[in-house]
Design an enzyme around this catalytic site. Structure first.
Site, PDB file in Angstrom:
ATOM      1  N   ASP A 172       0.462  10.847  32.422  1.00  0.00           N
ATOM      2  CA  ASP A 172       1.632  10.795  31.526  1.00  0.00           C
ATOM      3  C   ASP A 172       2.722   9.964  32.204  1.00  0.00           C
ATOM      4  O   ASP A 172       2.562   9.525  33.336  1.00  0.00           O
ATOM      5  CB  ASP A 172       2.137  12.213  31.210  1.00  0.00           C
ATOM      6  CG  ASP A 172       2.648  12.945  32.450  1.00  0.00           C
ATOM      7  OD1 ASP A 172       2.022  12.780  33.519  1.00  0.00           O
ATOM      8  OD2 ASP A 172       3.661  13.659  32.374  1.00  0.00           O
ATOM      9  N   HIS A 492      -8.080  10.354  33.192  1.00  0.00           N
ATOM     10  CA  HIS A 492      -7.071  10.542  32.149  1.00  0.00           C
ATOM     11  C   HIS A 492      -5.784   9.891  32.641  1.00  0.00           C
ATOM     12  O   HIS A 492      -5.035  10.464  33.440  1.00  0.00           O
ATOM     13  CB  HIS A 492      -6.839  12.034  31.875  1.00  0.00           C
ATOM     14  CG  HIS A 492      -5.785  12.293  30.838  1.00  0.00           C
ATOM     15  ND1 HIS A 492      -6.048  12.242  29.496  1.00  0.00           N
ATOM     16  CD2 HIS A 492      -4.461  12.563  30.944  1.00  0.00           C
ATOM     17  CE1 HIS A 492      -4.935  12.492  28.819  1.00  0.00           C
ATOM     18  NE2 HIS A 492      -3.948  12.683  29.680  1.00  0.00           N
ATOM     19  N   ASP A 538     -16.140  13.540  32.911  1.00  0.00           N
ATOM     20  CA  ASP A 538     -15.634  12.194  33.231  1.00  0.00           C
ATOM     21  C   ASP A 538     -15.314  11.468  31.928  1.00  0.00           C
ATOM     22  O   ASP A 538     -16.011  10.547  31.519  1.00  0.00           O
ATOM     23  CB  ASP A 538     -16.655  11.419  34.070  1.00  0.00           C
ATOM     24  CG  ASP A 538     -16.108  10.056  34.474  1.00  0.00           C
ATOM     25  OD1 ASP A 538     -14.890   9.832  34.318  1.00  0.00           O
ATOM     26  OD2 ASP A 538     -16.896   9.217  34.950  1.00  0.00           O
ATOM     27  N   GLU A 547      -7.638  14.252  35.125  1.00  0.00           N
ATOM     28  CA  GLU A 547      -6.411  13.455  35.202  1.00  0.00           C
ATOM     29  C   GLU A 547      -6.215  12.983  36.650  1.00  0.00           C
ATOM     30  O   GLU A 547      -6.967  13.367  37.557  1.00  0.00           O
ATOM     31  CB  GLU A 547      -5.198  14.292  34.745  1.00  0.00           C
ATOM     32  CG  GLU A 547      -3.940  13.453  34.566  1.00  0.00           C
ATOM     33  CD  GLU A 547      -2.855  14.112  33.714  1.00  0.00           C
ATOM     34  OE1 GLU A 547      -3.077  15.229  33.200  1.00  0.00           O
ATOM     35  OE2 GLU A 547      -1.782  13.498  33.563  1.00  0.00           O
TER      36      GLU A 547
HETATM   37  O1  G3I Z   1      -0.363  30.890  38.726  1.00  0.00           O
HETATM   38  C1  G3I Z   1      -1.652  31.249  38.204  1.00  0.00           C
HETATM   39  C2  G3I Z   1      -2.383  32.114  39.167  1.00  0.00           C
HETATM   40  O2  G3I Z   1      -1.671  33.311  39.326  1.00  0.00           O
HETATM   41  C3  G3I Z   1      -3.803  32.349  38.665  1.00  0.00           C
HETATM   42  O3  G3I Z   1      -4.548  33.030  39.634  1.00  0.00           O
HETATM   43  C4  G3I Z   1      -4.501  31.019  38.378  1.00  0.00           C
HETATM   44  C5  G3I Z   1      -5.876  31.218  37.762  1.00  0.00           C
HETATM   45  O4  G3I Z   1      -6.268  30.147  36.952  1.00  0.00           O
HETATM   46  O5  G3I Z   1      -3.712  30.293  37.480  1.00  0.00           O
HETATM   47  C6  G3I Z   1      -2.442  29.976  37.997  1.00  0.00           C
HETATM   48  O6  G3I Z   1      -1.737  29.160  37.123  1.00  0.00           O
HETATM   49  C7  G3I Z   1      -2.222  27.854  36.991  1.00  0.00           C
HETATM   50  C8  G3I Z   1      -1.167  26.879  37.485  1.00  0.00           C
HETATM   51  O7  G3I Z   1      -1.577  25.554  37.266  1.00  0.00           O
HETATM   52  C9  G3I Z   1      -0.906  27.022  38.977  1.00  0.00           C
HETATM   53  O8  G3I Z   1      -2.027  26.670  39.724  1.00  0.00           O
HETATM   54  C10 G3I Z   1      -2.539  27.586  35.545  1.00  0.00           C
HETATM   55  O9  G3I Z   1      -3.623  28.391  35.147  1.00  0.00           O
HETATM   56  C11 G3I Z   1      -2.863  26.134  35.328  1.00  0.00           C
HETATM   57  O10 G3I Z   1      -2.984  25.877  33.948  1.00  0.00           O
HETATM   58  C12 G3I Z   1      -1.782  25.256  35.898  1.00  0.00           C
HETATM   59  O11 G3I Z   1      -2.204  23.926  35.803  1.00  0.00           O
HETATM   60  C13 G3I Z   1      -1.198  22.939  35.959  1.00  0.00           C
HETATM   61  C14 G3I Z   1      -1.133  22.056  34.715  1.00  0.00           C
HETATM   62  O12 G3I Z   1      -0.196  21.016  34.917  1.00  0.00           O
HETATM   63  C15 G3I Z   1      -0.729  22.826  33.475  1.00  0.00           C
HETATM   64  O13 G3I Z   1       0.543  23.358  33.614  1.00  0.00           O
HETATM   65  C16 G3I Z   1      -1.605  22.072  37.149  1.00  0.00           C
HETATM   66  O14 G3I Z   1      -1.556  22.846  38.344  1.00  0.00           O
HETATM   67  C17 G3I Z   1      -0.667  20.893  37.274  1.00  0.00           C
HETATM   68  O15 G3I Z   1      -1.140  20.044  38.285  1.00  0.00           O
HETATM   69  C18 G3I Z   1      -0.608  20.140  35.946  1.00  0.00           C
HETATM   70  O16 G3I Z   1       0.365  19.148  36.071  1.00  0.00           O
HETATM   71  C19 G3I Z   1       0.383  18.160  35.056  1.00  0.00           C
HETATM   72  C20 G3I Z   1       1.830  18.084  34.577  1.00  0.00           C
HETATM   73  O17 G3I Z   1       2.149  19.295  33.931  1.00  0.00           O
HETATM   74  C21 G3I Z   1       2.064  16.886  33.689  1.00  0.00           C
HETATM   75  N1  G3I Z   1       1.610  15.693  34.321  1.00  0.00           N
HETATM   76  C22 G3I Z   1       0.222  15.720  34.675  1.00  0.00           C
HETATM   77  C23 G3I Z   1      -0.071  16.827  35.645  1.00  0.00           C
HETATM   78  C24 G3I Z   1      -1.515  16.865  36.074  1.00  0.00           C
HETATM   79  O18 G3I Z   1      -2.405  17.333  35.101  1.00  0.00           O
HETATM   80  O1  9MR Z   2      -1.474  13.225  28.991  1.00  0.00           O
HETATM   81  C1  9MR Z   2      -0.949  14.525  29.139  1.00  0.00           C
HETATM   82  C2  9MR Z   2      -1.246  15.024  30.536  1.00  0.00           C
HETATM   83  O2  9MR Z   2      -0.520  14.267  31.468  1.00  0.00           O
HETATM   84  C3  9MR Z   2      -0.913  16.474  30.678  1.00  0.00           C
HETATM   85  O3  9MR Z   2      -1.426  16.985  31.902  1.00  0.00           O
HETATM   86  C4  9MR Z   2      -1.494  17.279  29.524  1.00  0.00           C
HETATM   87  C5  9MR Z   2      -1.062  18.729  29.567  1.00  0.00           C
HETATM   88  O4  9MR Z   2       0.318  18.828  29.497  1.00  0.00           O
HETATM   89  O5  9MR Z   2      -1.102  16.740  28.298  1.00  0.00           O
HETATM   90  C6  9MR Z   2      -1.546  15.422  28.100  1.00  0.00           C
HETATM   91  O6  9MR Z   2      -1.110  14.954  26.861  1.00  0.00           O
HETATM   92  C7  9MR Z   2      -1.770  15.489  25.720  1.00  0.00           C
HETATM   93  C8  9MR Z   2      -0.810  16.408  24.974  1.00  0.00           C
HETATM   94  O7  9MR Z   2      -0.475  17.526  25.763  1.00  0.00           O
HETATM   95  C9  9MR Z   2      -1.428  16.859  23.669  1.00  0.00           C
HETATM   96  N1  9MR Z   2      -1.816  15.718  22.868  1.00  0.00           N
HETATM   97  C10 9MR Z   2      -2.789  14.868  23.543  1.00  0.00           C
HETATM   98  C11 9MR Z   2      -2.181  14.327  24.819  1.00  0.00           C
HETATM   99  C12 9MR Z   2      -3.118  13.347  25.485  1.00  0.00           C
HETATM  100  O8  9MR Z   2      -4.404  13.845  25.659  1.00  0.00           O
END
Ligand code: G3I
Ligand code: 9MR
Ligand code: ZN
Length: 566
Positions: A172, A492, A538, A547
């Site tokens: 993103d 991604h 993939d 991603e």
């Molecule tokens: O905190 C809980 C923990 O208590 C539990 O044991 C564990 C089991 O699954 O989950 C933990 O929460 C997770 C959290 O990350 C912390 O590790 C969530 O399930 C999981 O959904 C969450 O994922 C994060 C994701 O965003 C969704 O919020 C990723 O770590 C994080 O790297 C990712 O970051 C995104 C940004 O939001 C947007 N840009 C891209 C980036 C990478 O995908």
């Molecule tokens: O591209 C976005 C990625 O960086 C984030 O990790 C993810 C979860 O927040 O969201 C992706 O964007 C998606 C959006 O949340 C929903 N519509 C489709 C987007 C692209 O796949």
């Protein structure tokens, strides 16, 4: 069946273990001469099936071969039937490994590519052919930014800010303070410890200015992060649009970008990373060094005057949240860095915040992720030649590291891949967990923490984690673009999806298998109940398994620099 190897290879003087799913004999063949160098019997390591791949696993140990060269492993079969076997080709394919090298400093090119990849995340400038090769794009995200609440309230003539710069976080276009600070943390500590192997040129616009390119690249992010401080020392949690852009090139994204409210995690991470930067850049740019520590002091004052301030997305807005239910670990990192770096500052206050948080039982002291940064405090304290924090604090960190290392070594013994991961560790971004454990092993090595029970050195243990990342896994997949015969190809990442170029840029670490995969493409491609290690799609749409982010590359830079430095 499968024969799985690190698709880059193995260092001449290190262990060379191949994992397979079938018993029998395996031969190591030099690909240039065709010579069979060694035949070994596969050994069953576990009584039960491997809990990560849910398959039988065997290991074949070719460690005694040290000679440099290009190799491949073949299953030794009874050849007599081969001519009649119609599926011979497929069978042959399945019964040999990918090629790999045995050599010195095998991760040198990898380390460079992981570092150069960050240049491609630069926001607010054009990526020109001279530096970007075929992956050019025009200048992006230069429009003035406003506050979230002015956007929500549709304020007429809102205050505007010029916040150009920084790295796109991931696939993103958002830019997030805590994520950025953590990525910088991995790289700047690596530079402090392994600077000798981080001097290479990256062919970026600043190349040749007398500053090592890895520091030039980090400066691009630091200069942006500096600007996220408000007048009171607060630091905005993030700079994104209200929702993620569709799949378009960065320069096509004309959405309004906004500053989201201050969080105490953002402030504390900012303090820590600005203090660290002030130290590292002192000899290259004293003026910047001074500015960074002044900014850090101002934000430290904010921390003294405020308690925990969390962050949750405004209703309807769903760019990355990076939420965190506590800030004790962030405060610990901030205080540890100020104590070490700012000797003429408010030392008593730094000490007080440090003591309070190191003794907080909820703080693990060993983590290096975006949500839990306590390991950076350990890293800073245990590598401080002046021992500023004192022996008691050092011992506390050492004990915590020792305990975690012993747990992880035991975990490595419980799966067929020598991987320091349990089935439950395959979270979103599991490759960060793998790599951050690599950082912990490296730190344990540097801090001379005794390894009482293991037969391997810390360096060997760390190599084992990299071997998984680079293809010695149940999918036979290298999780770094461009490195390995079966490197994943469809990260991604919006530019990758939209630039019309077949191959992705090289050097990007994928988030990796996520057992609760939740994006539509992964849900379509992967079966429910898939083994944790195989929950990776993939596919360019699979943001929950495939991603890229700056803070999944940065720990890989740390780990490869550590492994290349000896
Ligand atoms: O905190 C809980 C923990 O208590 C539990 O044991 C564990 C089991 O699954 O989950 C933990 O929460 C997770 C959290 O990350 C912390 O590790 C969530 O399930 C999981 O959904 C969450 O994922 C994060 C994701 O965003 C969704 O919020 C990723 O770590 C994080 O790297 C990712 O970051 C995104 C940004 O939001 C947007 N840009 C891209 C980036 C990478 O995908
Ligand atoms: O591209 C976005 C990625 O960086 C984030 O990790 C993810 C979860 O927040 O969201 C992706 O964007 C998606 C959006 O949340 C929903 N519509 C489709 C987007 C692209 O796949
Ligand atoms: Zn941009």
């Amino acid at each position: 069946m499968g024969i799985f190897t690190d698709q880059i290879g193995f260092e001449s003087n290190e262990k060379k273990i191949i994992v397979t799913t079938e018993p029998g004999s395996y031969k190591l063949v030099n690909e240039d001469s065709g010579e069979c160098v060694l035949v070994k019997e596969a050994v069953k390591k576990l009584e039960a099936v491997d809990p990560l791949s849910e398959e039988e696993t065997y290991s074949v140990d070719f460690s005694e071969v040290n000679k440099e060269g290009k190799y491949r492993v073949y299953k030794v079969t009874d050849n007599t039937d081969d001519s009649q076997d119609k599926s011979n080709d497929n069978k042959q394919d399945a019964e040999k490994s990918d090629t790999f090298v045995i050599s010195e400093k095998i991760y040198t090119d990898l380390q460079r590519a992981l570092s150069k990849a960050l240049y491609f995340q630069r926001c607010g400038c054009a990526l020109e052919a001279k530096h970007a090769g075929i992956y050019t794009h025009k200048v992006c995200h230069t429009d003035p930014v406003i506050h979230l609440m002015d956007f929500v309230n549709k304020t007429a003539n809102p205050k505007t800010f010029d916040l150009r710069g920084g790295w796109h976080d991931a696939g993103d276009f958002g830019r997030y303070s805590t994520a950025g600070a953590v990525a910088l943390g991995h790289i700047l500590y690596a530079y402090e410890l392994f600077g000798d192997v981080m001097q290479g040129e990256l062919n970026i616009p600043e190349t040749g200015n007398g500053v090592p390119d890895i520091l030039n690249e980090c400066r691009y992010e630091l200069d942006w992060l500096l600007k996220l401080q408000d007048e009171e020392g607060g630091v905005y949690h993030k700079l994104t649009a209200f929702t993620h852009a569709p799949f378009i090139m960065p320069e096509e994204d004309k959405d309004q970008f906004m500053l989201y409210p201050v969080s105490s995690m953002a402030v504390a991470d900012y303090v820590a990373v600005m203090a660290l930067a002030s130290r590292i850049y002192a000899k290259f740019d004293p003026e910047f060094s001074k500015l960074a520590i002044e900014k850090a002091r101002k934000s430290f004052k904010w921390l003294q005057n405020h308690g925990y301030v969390g962050f949750t997305n405004y209703p309807g807005s769903h760019t990355g949240e990076y939420g965190d239910s506590d800030d004790d670990d962030e405060r610990l990192w901030a205080a540890a860095e100020m104590l070490r770096t700012d000797k003429t500052g408010d030392v008593a206050a730094y000490r007080a915040m440090f003591e309070k948080n190191i003794n907080d039982e909820d703080v693990t002291l060993t983590s290096f992720g975006w949500g839990e940064v306590s390991g950076f405090a350990a890293l800073s304290v245990l590598t401080d030649e002046n021992h500023t924090a004192g022996e008691e604090a050092e011992n506390k960190f050492k004990e915590a590291i020792k305990e975690e290392v012993l747990r992880l070594i035991s975990v490595m013994g419980q799966n067929g891949y020598n991987l320091a991961m349990t089935p439950g560790d395959f979270v979103w971004g599991s490759n960060m967990t793998v790599l951050n454990r690599g950082i912990l092993f490296a730190l344990a090595d540097i801090a001379n923490i005794e390894l009482p029970t293991a037969s391997m050195s810390y360096r060997e243990i760390t190599f084992e984690q990299m071997h998984y990342l680079l293809g010695r896994n149940a999918l036979n997949r290298s999780y770094v673009t461009g490195f390995g015969e079966h490197a994943y190809k469809n990260p991604h990442n919006r530019p990758t999806a939209m630039d019309g170029i077949e191959d992705p840029m090289e050097g990007w670490v994928s988030g990796g298998p996520f057992s609760h995969f939740c994006d539509a493409d992964a849900l379509r491609i992967l079966e429910k109940g898939t083994a944790p290690m195989k929950c990776h799609a993939d596919h360019v749409g699979s943001y929950s398994t495939n991603e890229i982010t700056i803070y999944w590359n940065s720990p890989a830079i740390f780990v490869t620099a550590y492994l290349n430095s000896k």
